[in-house]
Design a protein around this motif. Structure first.
Motif, PDB file in Angstrom:
ATOM      1  N   ARG A 297       0.835  -1.206   0.000  1.00  0.00           N
ATOM      2  CA  ARG A 297       0.000   0.000   0.000  1.00  0.00           C
ATOM      3  C   ARG A 297       0.871   1.258   0.000  1.00  0.00           C
ATOM      4  NH1 ARG A 297      -4.157  -0.281   4.810  1.00  0.00           N
ATOM      5  NH2 ARG A 297      -4.739   1.749   3.928  1.00  0.00           N
ATOM      6  N   ALA A 298       1.934   1.236   0.782  1.00  0.00           N
ATOM      7  CA  ALA A 298       2.838   2.379   0.820  1.00  0.00           C
ATOM      8  C   ALA A 298       3.525   2.571  -0.530  1.00  0.00           C
ATOM      9  CB  ALA A 298       3.878   2.190   1.922  1.00  0.00           C
ATOM     10  N   GLY A 299       3.939   1.455  -1.152  1.00  0.00           N
ATOM     11  CA  GLY A 299       4.579   1.552  -2.454  1.00  0.00           C
ATOM     12  C   GLY A 299       3.652   2.133  -3.509  1.00  0.00           C
ATOM     13  N   LEU A 300       2.393   1.723  -3.482  1.00  0.00           N
ATOM     14  CA  LEU A 300       1.411   2.250  -4.438  1.00  0.00           C
ATOM     15  C   LEU A 300       1.174   3.742  -4.213  1.00  0.00           C
ATOM     16  CD1 LEU A 300      -1.131  -0.717  -4.307  1.00  0.00           C
ATOM     17  CD2 LEU A 300       0.226  -0.045  -6.307  1.00  0.00           C
ATOM     18  N   ALA A 301       1.046   4.147  -2.957  1.00  0.00           N
ATOM     19  CA  ALA A 301       0.827   5.563  -2.659  1.00  0.00           C
ATOM     20  C   ALA A 301       2.031   6.405  -3.060  1.00  0.00           C
ATOM     21  CB  ALA A 301       0.525   5.744  -1.174  1.00  0.00           C
ATOM     22  N   ALA A 302       3.237   5.867  -2.822  1.00  0.00           N
ATOM     23  CA  ALA A 302       4.454   6.598  -3.200  1.00  0.00           C
ATOM     24  C   ALA A 302       4.538   6.727  -4.717  1.00  0.00           C
ATOM     25  CB  ALA A 302       5.676   5.885  -2.644  1.00  0.00           C
ATOM     26  N   ALA A 311       0.431   9.811   4.574  1.00  0.00           N
ATOM     27  CA  ALA A 311       0.254  10.291   5.953  1.00  0.00           C
ATOM     28  C   ALA A 311      -0.798   9.461   6.674  1.00  0.00           C
ATOM     29  CB  ALA A 311      -0.127  11.763   5.939  1.00  0.00           C
ATOM     30  N   SER A 312      -1.890   9.168   5.981  1.00  0.00           N
ATOM     31  CA  SER A 312      -2.959   8.359   6.578  1.00  0.00           C
ATOM     32  C   SER A 312      -2.459   6.953   6.889  1.00  0.00           C
ATOM     33  CB  SER A 312      -4.145   8.303   5.623  1.00  0.00           C
ATOM     34  OG  SER A 312      -5.148   7.447   6.120  1.00  0.00           O
ATOM     35  N   LEU A 313      -1.665   6.402   5.979  1.00  0.00           N
ATOM     36  CA  LEU A 313      -1.125   5.061   6.175  1.00  0.00           C
ATOM     37  C   LEU A 313      -0.178   5.031   7.376  1.00  0.00           C
ATOM     38  CD1 LEU A 313      -1.196   2.248   4.859  1.00  0.00           C
ATOM     39  CD2 LEU A 313       0.765   2.931   3.487  1.00  0.00           C
ATOM     40  N   TYR A 314       0.587   6.084   7.558  1.00  0.00           N
ATOM     41  CA  TYR A 314       1.506   6.174   8.701  1.00  0.00           C
ATOM     42  C   TYR A 314       0.723   6.138  10.012  1.00  0.00           C
ATOM     43  CZ  TYR A 314       5.163   8.071  11.755  1.00  0.00           C
ATOM     44  OH  TYR A 314       6.070   8.279  12.766  1.00  0.00           O
ATOM     45  N   GLN A 315      -0.357   6.881  10.060  1.00  0.00           N
ATOM     46  CA  GLN A 315      -1.179   6.894  11.268  1.00  0.00           C
ATOM     47  C   GLN A 315      -1.822   5.528  11.509  1.00  0.00           C
ATOM     48  OE1 GLN A 315      -1.216   9.474  13.347  1.00  0.00           O
ATOM     49  NE2 GLN A 315       0.164  10.575  11.952  1.00  0.00           N
ATOM     50  N   GLU A 316      -2.302   4.914  10.433  1.00  0.00           N
ATOM     51  CA  GLU A 316      -2.962   3.609  10.562  1.00  0.00           C
ATOM     52  C   GLU A 316      -1.978   2.543  11.030  1.00  0.00           C
ATOM     53  OE1 GLU A 316      -5.090   0.294   7.650  1.00  0.00           O
ATOM     54  OE2 GLU A 316      -4.956   2.389   6.976  1.00  0.00           O
ATOM     55  N   TYR A 330      10.940  -0.618   9.625  1.00  0.00           N
ATOM     56  CA  TYR A 330      11.654   0.103   8.568  1.00  0.00           C
ATOM     57  C   TYR A 330      10.692   0.922   7.717  1.00  0.00           C
ATOM     58  CZ  TYR A 330      14.658   1.077   4.576  1.00  0.00           C
ATOM     59  OH  TYR A 330      15.370   1.707   3.578  1.00  0.00           O
ATOM     60  N   LEU A 331       9.538   0.334   7.386  1.00  0.00           N
ATOM     61  CA  LEU A 331       8.529   1.061   6.616  1.00  0.00           C
ATOM     62  C   LEU A 331       8.043   2.281   7.399  1.00  0.00           C
ATOM     63  CD1 LEU A 331       6.558   1.413   4.274  1.00  0.00           C
ATOM     64  CD2 LEU A 331       5.058  -0.258   5.387  1.00  0.00           C
ATOM     65  N   LEU A 332       7.806   2.127   8.693  1.00  0.00           N
ATOM     66  CA  LEU A 332       7.385   3.261   9.512  1.00  0.00           C
ATOM     67  C   LEU A 332       8.436   4.368   9.498  1.00  0.00           C
ATOM     68  CD1 LEU A 332       5.780   1.248  12.422  1.00  0.00           C
ATOM     69  CD2 LEU A 332       4.642   3.144  11.228  1.00  0.00           C
ATOM     70  N   GLY A 333       9.710   3.973   9.540  1.00  0.00           N
ATOM     71  CA  GLY A 333      10.775   4.972   9.453  1.00  0.00           C
ATOM     72  C   GLY A 333      10.741   5.719   8.127  1.00  0.00           C
TER      73      GLY A 333
END
Length: 579
Positions: A297-302, A311-316, A330-333
């Motif tokens: 999900r992070a890769g797709l958003a990036a 930002a929403s994914l970080y909070q979730e 590592y992803l959170l970082g």
């Protein structure tokens, strides 16, 4: 920094066990002694002599020697020791190990001896058939290999088809193995276990027998109608270019098992490859989440540069279960860095475990953040620790060296940058990235001959490299030497990357050196407007000054000072213009 203490603990443990075992061997060879030489009535045991075998006839000694050889990955020596141990032992496991090692080193005679011994000691029929099939394939005897494989799959052993696959995967002649696969692993013979069908289909695809792989995949789908068989058949269709058919089968798979994370990931992967990034994101956002799903999900958003989604994914992700957060440190970082939360990013990177595949990357990113925070000494210290910790891993070691050197370049500490690049090049000679970096360090330090030498050497390794051509051309132009060669190099780089501001800067500075002030000003002004780079601004300001436009030049210099208050080139230029 992550500690390697675990490795040393293992070594100490192994040493202790080995010492104990050797001590036991020594004790077995020591003659028993009487308690007193002056005993009036020596006991019978006092006169007993314990006969100890020599090493060639001592099973324990041979087994220890064999295991020690294996720790050195010396398979031939290990096979020799197990061959001797097998002849002295009644343990079928020793004979089995001897057979496996002999086959691995292609010693047919030793393998045959071990197999005969193993069979005499009561080997299971399936295991024996597997080993004899391996030996036959090693010898290139397809007829005997087929006979043994038929015995194996007809044995009724629950692991027969898994063992069948292992024999073929380890075959020296993969084409021969593929022919046996197609002949024996047919829908009529395969068991009532979907995993066996899928394994054979995957093995066929691995062997380059795609038609066979598709045949078994389709048959498995019709026979079992399970989520996993639909998913594998979908992969086969996708590989053949039938994306619509693949998606339809994956939808069937998800209908069978809607909570399956791997199926959702596979389907999302197909959607993203087809360009439907929004559809892939929606699919993954619903349903159970795990570390892999969050990462995709992070890769797709990036990829979509969707800062709000990141930002929403970080909070979730911060609210995810502890085990998910732990494996996603590592992803959170990375997500924290993207939002310029450097302190949080450092905290997350510090939680990346030693065994995590991103452990090195987490430390490398931490060094970059520390440097950006002005903690230069801490950054270099961490990179120095990485260089020691990854001495046996060349790829990571090279990255640590290059990062250290490039940080010195950012600091304009060119002597230390050159030293760091040179140290790395002693171990990784002719590395293009390192040569390019050292050339820049030499050029910035005014060591033009050395810089030219590095860039020319790089162009011999990578003829026509655009960045190297531009760097060498600019270095010559800046030194006001060999301008025709500088023009040839920069012109070639400009043709390859006509919109690159750095190359435009080189071309403008070359025109300045040649006295073409108007052309230089126009080129540099365009480059400055395209990207507010401090060095481009310094060049533009100097050209404007020489044209008599001192006020315009001063405005540009003021902008450069805001961008980089400590820019050395600006300071030197102002000294020249205001002697």
């Amino acid at each position: 920094m992550r500690s390697g203490a675990g490795k040393f603990k293992q070594l100490r443990h192994f040493t202790a066990v080995t010492t104990l075992a050797l001590g036991l061997v020594a004790c077995a060879g020591a003659p028993l002694r009487s308690a007193s030489k002056t005993s009036a009535s020596p006991q019978p045991l006092a006169r007993l002599t314990v006969v100890t075998p020599d090493a060639d006839h001592d099973v324990l000694a041979q087994l220890l020697a064999g295991e020690m050889a294996l720790t050195r990955t010396d398979l031939k020596a290990a096979s020799g020791h197990y061959d001797k141990a097998m002849a002295l032992s009644n343990d079928p496991q020793v004979a089995e190990r001897a057979a496996g090692l002999a086959i691995a080193v292609h010693d047919g005679a030793a393998a045959q001896r071990a197999l005969d011994r193993w069979q005499a000691l009561g080997a299971k029929p399936a295991a024996m058939a597997q080993a004899r099939a391996q030996l036959a394939l090693d010898r290139g005897d397809a007829t005997e290999a087929r006979r043994q494989l038929e015995l194996l799959i007809g044995s009724g052993d629950k692991d027969a088809w898994r063992q069948f696959g292992r024999v073929l995967v380890g075959a020296r002649d993969q084409a021969q193995a593929a022919r046996l696969l197609e002949a024996l692993a047919t829908p009529q013979r395969l068991p009532g276990d979907a995993h066996a069908w899928l394994a054979m289909s995957e093995l066929g695809d691995q062997f380059g027998r795609h038609a066979y792989a598709v045949q078994i995949a389709d048959a498995a789908m019709r026979h079992f109608k399970s989520a996993e068989t639909y998913a594998w058949a979908a992969q086969m269709k996708f590989k053949d270019g039938d994306h619509d058919g693949a998606r339809a089968l994956l939808q069937k798979a998800l209908a069978k098992d809607p909570q399956n994370a791997q199926l959702r990931l596979a389907y999302a992967g197909m959607l993203s490859q087809a360009g439907d990034y929004a559809g892939a994101s929606r699919l993954l956002a619903h349903g159970p989440q795990n570390a892999d799903i969050y990462a995709m999900r992070a890769g797709l958003a990036a990829h979509e540069r969707d800062d709000k989604a990141l930002a929403s994914l970080y909070q979730e992700l911060q609210k995810a279960p502890p085990e998910v957060r732990e494996s996603s440190a590592y992803l959170l970082g990375q997500l924290a860095e993207m939002q310029h939360r450097e302190a949080e990013a450092l905290a997350w990177y510090d939680q990346v475990g030693d065994a995590d595949e991103h452990a090195f990357d987490a430390d490398l990113r931490s060094a970059m953040i520390l440097h950006a925070q002005g903690k230069r000494a801490d950054a270099h210290e961490l990179l120095g620790q990485l260089q020691l910790a990854y001495l046996d891993q060349p790829a990571q070691l090279r990255q640590a060296w290059q990062a250290d050197a490039e940080l010195y370049l950012r600091e304009q500490n060119y002597a230390k940058a050159e030293a760091a690049f040179s140290r790395a090049l002693q171990v990784v000679p002719d590395d293009p990235g390192l040569l390019y970096g050292r050339g820049l360090a030499y050029a910035e330090a005014g060591q033009i001959d050395q810089a030219v030498q590095d860039f020319q050497h790089l162009l011999k390794i990578k003829p026509g490299d655009v960045d190297a051509s531009n760097a060498l051309g600019y270095t010559l132009a800046d030194a006001n030497r060999d301008l025709p060669e500088a023009e040839r190099l920069i012109r070639a780089a400009r043709a390859a990357k006509p919109d690159d501001p750095a190359i435009a800067d080189s071309w403008g500075w070359l025109q300045y050196r040649k006295g073409n002030l108007e052309q230089a000003a126009q080129t540099l002004r365009n480059a400055w407007l395209a990207r507010k780079d401090a060095d481009v601004g310094v060049h533009l300001g100097e050209v404007l000054w020489k044209q008599g436009h001192q006020q315009d030049a001063q405005r540009v210099f003021d902008e450069v000072r805001k961008l980089d208050p400590h820019n050395v080139a600006l300071q030197e230029t102002l000294k020249r213009l205001h002697p």
